[in-house]
Design an enzyme around this catalytic site. Structure first.
Site, PDB file in Angstrom:
ATOM      1  N   ARG A 178      47.792 -53.589 -48.427  1.00  0.00           N
ATOM      2  CA  ARG A 178      48.246 -52.240 -48.063  1.00  0.00           C
ATOM      3  C   ARG A 178      49.769 -52.244 -47.962  1.00  0.00           C
ATOM      4  O   ARG A 178      50.443 -51.345 -48.417  1.00  0.00           O
ATOM      5  CB  ARG A 178      47.613 -51.767 -46.744  1.00  0.00           C
ATOM      6  CG  ARG A 178      48.283 -50.495 -46.209  1.00  0.00           C
ATOM      7  CD  ARG A 178      47.446 -49.700 -45.218  1.00  0.00           C
ATOM      8  NE  ARG A 178      46.654 -50.480 -44.296  1.00  0.00           N
ATOM      9  CZ  ARG A 178      47.148 -51.186 -43.255  1.00  0.00           C
ATOM     10  NH1 ARG A 178      48.443 -51.180 -43.005  1.00  0.00           N
ATOM     11  NH2 ARG A 178      46.333 -51.883 -42.496  1.00  0.00           N
ATOM     12  N   TYR A 231      52.902 -26.034 -56.552  1.00  0.00           N
ATOM     13  CA  TYR A 231      51.540 -26.448 -56.857  1.00  0.00           C
ATOM     14  C   TYR A 231      50.588 -25.954 -55.756  1.00  0.00           C
ATOM     15  O   TYR A 231      50.905 -26.078 -54.577  1.00  0.00           O
ATOM     16  CB  TYR A 231      51.518 -27.968 -56.981  1.00  0.00           C
ATOM     17  CG  TYR A 231      50.156 -28.533 -57.251  1.00  0.00           C
ATOM     18  CD1 TYR A 231      49.544 -28.336 -58.482  1.00  0.00           C
ATOM     19  CD2 TYR A 231      49.483 -29.275 -56.294  1.00  0.00           C
ATOM     20  CE1 TYR A 231      48.287 -28.853 -58.735  1.00  0.00           C
ATOM     21  CE2 TYR A 231      48.221 -29.802 -56.540  1.00  0.00           C
ATOM     22  CZ  TYR A 231      47.634 -29.584 -57.771  1.00  0.00           C
ATOM     23  OH  TYR A 231      46.397 -30.089 -58.023  1.00  0.00           O
TER      24      TYR A 231
END
Ligand SMILES: *Cc1c(COP(=O)(O)O)cnc(C)c1O
Length: 385
Positions: free
Chosen positions: A50, A102
């Protein structure tokens, strides 16, 4: 280190483009979650995937180089990338956005970040004087797209960056529609660039991914912290797919744009077409600004058919061009913004910003242009009432 001067070569050799361990000419897929540590108490370079993974790191170095930024960050989607950027803000902060950002970005601000008391206000970012007048002490950033979805509206990115700098706030640019091959907002003064790499960067409609690039070390540290803390990272296999996609971005976009120019000219002259939106047409809104800040008009076109053409029939009659969300892949795609990509925006807002029910958005692919035009031609003919 490979030697090159142009971005067309950086697409292939930029960032970390080979494997130091084996000499492999492609960075391998380091499909691992963790790394063996040599001794207790030492801080290893790779610790947990991660936090960092060599395949993802190669992609992050590549996008940072292409956008001329300090550091890049790869996320599991464009929305995850935008979420990470919005996580820079605090309760009470306000963000100015343009009316046709968007749809997912609008929804994220309107339905998620609003609950954390991070507000937004919709402004006309094409009018710089009006935009600047809306800056209050609570406004901490301006978020723009140019060209903006779906009317291909052009905003003066250098102008927005200048206003942001003057007021000590961030300017954030969603560069999905252009990519660094055609436009580099950080060079124009922006602080942060975000991408839905799902689109042109990946280029083959086979991966969902997002990228962030920042222009200074302090922002890079904050983004690294947020990326590791919130965890919406891109996996090694998808990072590999994206690196592979980016290698051909230059040749793909050259063809995309050549086809888009021809399609825009064709539509402009068609008797069924009421209006064509394409920043590469000399009479388009913001044509001169776009010419200054981008290499060309890109490969997205929107157009409106006259009322005596049945839009539903048009979509049904297409045989080569697929009806689908998304854009930027090698295949041509059409969508109906009002009911698809921008459905999350309320009807009244859509009308206000010009996203009418007759609007069609076309992502021009790299098929043979004669086939693309023939498909448009027969579908338009079929839809005439
Ligand atoms: C698609 C898109 C997004 C969202 O990206 P995902 O990868 O679908 O999460 C954000 N901004 C723009 C301009 C897009 O086209």
């Amino acid at each position: 280190m490979a030697q090159y001067k142009n971005i067309g070569s950086a697409l292939i050799h930029g960032g970390i483009s080979t494997d130091a361990y084996t000499g492999a000419v492609n960075v391998p897929i380091y499909q691992t979650s963790t790394y063996q540590q040599s001794a207790l108490g030492e801080t290893p370079k790779w610790e947990y995937s991660r936090t960092g993974n060599p395949t993802r790191a190669a992609l992050e170095a590549l996008i940072a180089e292409l956008e001329h930024g300090r550091a890049g960050f790869a996320f599991s989607s464009g929305m995850a990338a935008i979420t990470a950027v919005l996580s820079l803000f605090q309760s009470g902060d306000q963000i100015l956005i343009s009316g046709n950002v968007y749809g997912g970005t609008f929804r994220l601000l309107d339905k998620v970040f609003k609950h954390f008391n991070i507000g937004y206000s919709i402004e006309d970012t094409t009018d710089l004087a009006s935009l600047e007048s809306k800056i209050t002490p609570q406004v901490k950033a301006i978020l723009v797209e140019s060209p903006a979805n779906p009317l291909l509206t052009i905003t003066d990115l250098a102008g927005v960056a200048k206003i942001a700098k003057k007021h000590g706030i961030l300017s954030i640019v969603d560069n999905t529609f252009m990519t660094p091959y055609l436009q580099r907002p950080l060079e124009l003064g922006a602080h942060i660039v975000v991408h839905s790499a799902t689109k042109y960067l990946g280029g083959h409609s086979d991966v969902v991914a997002g990228l962030v690039v920042v222009n200074d070390d302090a922002l890079a540290q904050k983004m690294a912290f947020i990326q590791n803390s919130t965890g919406g990272i891109l996996g090694p296999f998808d990072s590999f797919l994206l690196i592979r996609g980016i290698k051909t971005l230059g040749v793909r976009l050259d063809r995309h744009v050549e086809n888009a120019r021809k399609a825009a000219e064709y539509l402009k002259d068609h008797k069924a077409v009421k209006k064509v939106y394409y920043p590469g047409l000399a009479d388009a809104q913001g044509y001169e600004i776009n010419k200054r800040q981008a290499k060309n008009g890109g490969a997205m076109i929107s157009f409106e058919l006259y009322e005596n053409y049945d839009i539903k029939k048009f979509f049904q009659s297409l045989k080569l061009i697929a009806l689908a969300e998304s854009l930027g892949g090698v295949e041509s795609l059409v969508c109906h913004p009002a009911s698809m990509t921008h459905a999350a925006i309320p009807y009244e807002v859509r009308q206000k910003v010009g996203i009418t029910d007759g609007l069609i958005r076309l992502s021009v692919g790299i098929e043979n242009i004669d086939d693309i035009l023939a498909d448009l031609d027969q579908a338009i003919a079929e839809s005439e009432e």
